[in-house]
Design a protein around this motif. Structure first.
Motif, PDB file in Angstrom:
ATOM      1  N   GLN A 150       0.148  13.354   5.534  1.00 20.37           N
ATOM      2  CA  GLN A 150       1.125  12.063   5.082  1.00 20.37           C
ATOM      3  C   GLN A 150       0.773  11.529   5.898  1.00 20.37           C
ATOM      4  OE1 GLN A 150       4.936  13.292   4.637  1.00 20.37           O
ATOM      5  NE2 GLN A 150       4.678  15.079   5.490  1.00 20.37           N
ATOM      6  N   MET A 151       0.081   9.723   5.806  1.00 25.50           N
ATOM      7  CA  MET A 151       0.160   9.005   5.882  1.00 25.50           C
ATOM      8  C   MET A 151       0.664   7.602   5.885  1.00 25.50           C
ATOM      9  SD  MET A 151      -4.127   8.484   3.783  1.00 25.50           S
ATOM     10  CE  MET A 151      -2.653   9.430   2.939  1.00 25.50           C
ATOM     11  N   TYR A 152       1.504   6.741   7.260  1.00 23.16           N
ATOM     12  CA  TYR A 152       2.706   5.619   6.985  1.00 23.16           C
ATOM     13  C   TYR A 152       2.277   4.904   7.339  1.00 23.16           C
ATOM     14  CZ  TYR A 152       4.651  10.919   8.309  1.00 23.16           C
ATOM     15  OH  TYR A 152       5.064  11.677   7.830  1.00 23.16           O
ATOM     16  N   TYR A 153       3.765   4.086   6.863  1.00 25.14           N
ATOM     17  CA  TYR A 153       3.132   2.457   6.848  1.00 25.14           C
ATOM     18  C   TYR A 153       3.531   1.883   7.852  1.00 25.14           C
ATOM     19  CZ  TYR A 153       4.730  -1.922   5.916  1.00 25.14           C
ATOM     20  OH  TYR A 153       4.433  -3.826   6.609  1.00 25.14           O
ATOM     21  N   ASP A 187       0.278  -1.538  -0.093  1.00 24.41           N
ATOM     22  CA  ASP A 187       0.141   0.553   0.061  1.00 24.41           C
ATOM     23  C   ASP A 187       1.092   1.539  -0.039  1.00 24.41           C
ATOM     24  OD1 ASP A 187      -2.245  -1.741   0.147  1.00 24.41           O
ATOM     25  OD2 ASP A 187      -2.324  -1.083   2.239  1.00 24.41           O
ATOM     26  N   THR A 188       2.005   1.116  -0.428  1.00 23.78           N
ATOM     27  CA  THR A 188       2.855   1.771   0.330  1.00 23.78           C
ATOM     28  C   THR A 188       3.686   2.862  -1.037  1.00 23.78           C
ATOM     29  OG1 THR A 188       5.160   0.939   0.350  1.00 23.78           O
ATOM     30  CG2 THR A 188       3.526   2.030   2.003  1.00 23.78           C
ATOM     31  N   ASP A 189       3.754   3.751  -1.323  1.00 23.74           N
ATOM     32  CA  ASP A 189       4.869   4.588  -2.569  1.00 23.74           C
ATOM     33  C   ASP A 189       6.142   4.790  -2.348  1.00 23.74           C
ATOM     34  OD1 ASP A 189       5.369   6.576  -1.368  1.00 23.74           O
ATOM     35  OD2 ASP A 189       3.570   7.901  -1.678  1.00 23.74           O
ATOM     36  N   ALA A 190       6.981   5.411  -3.886  1.00 25.67           N
ATOM     37  CA  ALA A 190       8.218   5.085  -3.833  1.00 25.67           C
ATOM     38  C   ALA A 190       8.592   5.992  -2.598  1.00 25.67           C
ATOM     39  CB  ALA A 190       8.549   5.751  -4.971  1.00 25.67           C
ATOM     40  N   LEU A 191       8.267   6.667  -2.415  1.00 29.98           N
ATOM     41  CA  LEU A 191       8.784   7.460  -0.311  1.00 29.98           C
ATOM     42  C   LEU A 191       8.706   6.951   0.749  1.00 29.98           C
ATOM     43  CD1 LEU A 191       6.741  10.710  -2.425  1.00 29.98           C
ATOM     44  CD2 LEU A 191       9.815  10.249  -2.263  1.00 29.98           C
ATOM     45  N   GLY A 192       7.808   5.892   0.422  1.00 32.99           N
ATOM     46  CA  GLY A 192       7.154   5.439   2.001  1.00 32.99           C
ATOM     47  C   GLY A 192       6.464   5.588   2.285  1.00 32.99           C
TER      48      GLY A 192
END
Length: 136
Positions: free
Chosen positions: A66-69, A16-21
């Protein structure tokens, strides 16, 4: 804090993350749709697809932070408007005790046999009203 909302906890997957984490922005509408299931059950408790009574007319999503893993999210689902044949589902996404996204889905009570919108029955209107959004 209002307690008239439906709540669902989401545990993000690594995918569910993108290249920026960060959590990819495409995940929020997917999570919001899944969290609308209790609203769907007001119309069809068995979630019977052969007699599905709703159609999605519009969605919008606003990203606030921002949303975080690695940390769970809570999706809060409310009803924000009830019209004659349509209603709005307002949703918020929370992480770390902070609202990170919100959005609205316009749903239409729909008769697939006649291909027309249908009035929301009074008993369903009453059930939806129990979940009205209030900023109080």
């Amino acid at each position: 804090m209002p307690s008239n909302y439906f709540s669902e906890i989401i545990t993000p997957r690594f995918s569910d993350t993108d290249a920026l984490g960060h959590i990819n922005n495409t995940m929020v509408p997917v999570w919001f749709e899944g969290a609308r299931t209790p609203v769907f059950k007001i119309f069809t408790p068995e979630l019977a697809l052969d007699n599905w009574p709703l159609i999605l007319a519009k969605i919008d999503v606003n990203f606030e932070a921002q949303m975080y893993y690695g940390e769970n999210f809570e999706v809060r689902t409310y009803i924000s408007r009830i019209g004659g044949s349509s209603f709005d589902v307002y949703q918020e996404l929370w992480q770390r005790h902070k609202r990170v996204a919100n959005g609205t889905a316009v749903m239409v009570h729909f008769d697939y046999k006649t291909q027309n919108s249908a009035s929301i029955p009074d008993h369903i209107r009453t059930s939806l009203s129990a979940h009205l959004f209030s900023e109080d």
